[in-house]
Design a protein around this motif. Sequence first.
Motif, mmCIF file in Angstrom:
data_model
loop_
_atom_site.group_PDB
_atom_site.id
_atom_site.type_symbol
_atom_site.label_atom_id
_atom_site.label_comp_id
_atom_site.label_asym_id
_atom_site.label_seq_id
_atom_site.Cartn_x
_atom_site.Cartn_y
_atom_site.Cartn_z
ATOM 1 N N GLU A 29 -27.116 33.855 20.496
ATOM 2 C CA GLU A 29 -26.711 34.643 21.654
ATOM 3 C C GLU A 29 -27.852 35.588 21.963
ATOM 4 N N GLU A 30 -27.767 36.308 23.057
ATOM 5 C CA GLU A 30 -28.889 37.163 23.441
ATOM 6 C C GLU A 30 -29.273 38.111 22.303
ATOM 7 N N GLY A 31 -30.545 38.020 21.878
ATOM 8 C CA GLY A 31 -31.059 38.902 20.843
ATOM 9 C C GLY A 31 -30.723 38.494 19.428
ATOM 10 N N VAL A 32 -30.063 37.344 19.234
ATOM 11 C CA VAL A 32 -29.673 36.910 17.894
ATOM 12 C C VAL A 32 -30.137 35.470 17.685
ATOM 13 N N TYR A 33 -30.876 35.240 16.586
ATOM 14 C CA TYR A 33 -31.435 33.921 16.296
ATOM 15 C C TYR A 33 -31.058 33.507 14.875
ATOM 16 N N ASP A 34 -30.734 32.244 14.714
ATOM 17 C CA ASP A 34 -30.507 31.679 13.384
ATOM 18 C C ASP A 34 -31.795 31.029 12.887
ATOM 19 N N ALA A 35 -32.019 31.123 11.585
ATOM 20 C CA ALA A 35 -33.223 30.544 10.985
ATOM 21 C C ALA A 35 -32.875 30.037 9.590
ATOM 22 N N GLU A 36 -33.746 29.178 9.072
ATOM 23 C CA GLU A 36 -33.618 28.668 7.713
ATOM 24 C C GLU A 36 -34.937 28.929 6.998
ATOM 25 N N LEU A 37 -34.903 29.777 5.972
ATOM 26 C CA LEU A 37 -36.116 30.082 5.216
ATOM 27 C C LEU A 37 -36.405 28.914 4.281
ATOM 28 N N SER A 38 -37.549 28.281 4.479
ATOM 29 C CA SER A 38 -37.883 27.083 3.721
ATOM 30 C C SER A 38 -38.397 27.437 2.328
ATOM 31 N N ILE A 90 -31.803 36.585 12.562
ATOM 32 C CA ILE A 90 -32.776 37.546 13.075
ATOM 33 C C ILE A 90 -32.179 38.211 14.307
ATOM 34 N N ARG A 91 -32.200 39.528 14.322
ATOM 35 C CA ARG A 91 -31.707 40.286 15.477
ATOM 36 C C ARG A 91 -32.898 41.006 16.107
ATOM 37 N N THR A 92 -33.064 40.814 17.403
ATOM 38 C CA THR A 92 -34.179 41.412 18.123
ATOM 39 C C THR A 92 -33.672 42.408 19.166
ATOM 40 N N GLN A 93 -34.550 43.334 19.510
ATOM 41 C CA GLN A 93 -34.242 44.307 20.547
ATOM 42 C C GLN A 93 -35.511 44.594 21.329
ATOM 43 N N THR A 94 -35.427 44.563 22.637
ATOM 44 C CA THR A 94 -36.555 44.933 23.479
ATOM 45 C C THR A 94 -36.592 46.448 23.601
ATOM 46 N N VAL A 95 -37.712 47.056 23.190
ATOM 47 C CA VAL A 95 -37.850 48.506 23.219
ATOM 48 C C VAL A 95 -38.416 48.966 24.556
ATOM 49 N N ARG A 96 -39.447 48.252 25.024
ATOM 50 C CA ARG A 96 -40.080 48.616 26.296
ATOM 51 C C ARG A 96 -40.791 47.415 26.865
ATOM 52 N N SER A 109 -45.479 44.456 26.067
ATOM 53 C CA SER A 109 -44.066 44.708 25.799
ATOM 54 C C SER A 109 -43.897 44.971 24.310
ATOM 55 N N THR A 110 -42.920 45.794 23.979
ATOM 56 C CA THR A 110 -42.676 46.171 22.584
ATOM 57 C C THR A 110 -41.248 45.820 22.204
ATOM 58 N N GLY A 111 -41.105 45.281 21.022
ATOM 59 C CA GLY A 111 -39.775 44.929 20.538
ATOM 60 C C GLY A 111 -39.666 45.156 19.047
ATOM 61 N N GLN A 112 -38.458 45.113 18.545
ATOM 62 C CA GLN A 112 -38.236 45.205 17.115
ATOM 63 C C GLN A 112 -37.313 44.069 16.680
#
Length: 289
Positions: free
Chosen positions: A31-40, A89-95, A101-104
Amino acid sequence: MAQAATEAAQTARATIGDSEFDRDTAVTLREEGVYDAELSAGWTIIQAVNGGYLLALLGRALGQALPHPDPFSVSAHYLTASVPGPAVIRTQTVRTGRTLSTGQASLFQYAEDGSEIERIRVLATYGDLDTLSGDVRTTALPPAMPDRDHCLGPSDGAPRIPGSSAITERLDIKLDPATVGWAVGAPSGKGEMRGWFGLADGRDPDPLSLLLTVDALPPTSFELGLSGWTPTVELTTHVRCRPAPGPLRVSIATRNLAGGFLEEDAEVWDSADRLVAQSRQLAKAPRTA
């Protein structure tokens, strides 16, 4: 005919976007700002997932979340050791600006009771490397080391990191003989590590893979006479330009080990003799006996 097919397979090179590195750093938008991943498990050192691989994984998620394509500056704090398996992984756009562009982003894994554990938190600035000025004024020079044929890789009997490691099978590293004294019980004491770097499947470097490169060589602590795991506390990487195809040269140095911590300053140079990435890492020194 069979021999020709074998030779063709041996000379085949993975391409950017279609390589083991790309598959193992893939993220899926939930969903917006949320990603699934698999650490190999293929990128582990002494059972812990490599910090550079993790940085690239979060870097890929931020590259999808932000409007600019390329990492310019990525600072990561490693909170707990990551292990192979599922992650979110949860992301957020800061600016968001015209050129930057900056994000966390934060990566979480799951405890046995199902609760989330934050593993790593990143703050990053992204831009477009193709729009940068070509004006370069620098006193930096590529590392002085032998050409690739005179450096040491696994096929030359080069030492393996004690207690590791799946990641070495995915990398093509040739170390400067002057920085492998640790392998024969004669570390130089200089806290330096140098070598040629590439991915084992032949994939050329790009800005994302540079986030792996800065943390892929054996730790400088080996040449200080210390062995064992050197866990990263914080790692900041600056990507300076898009790397040219071909092997990279990596130089890492430690000037100060004190209080149980050391810094590692890394430079990455491409085949066109350009400084393409720099980093500084704070790490815990291996425990002495």
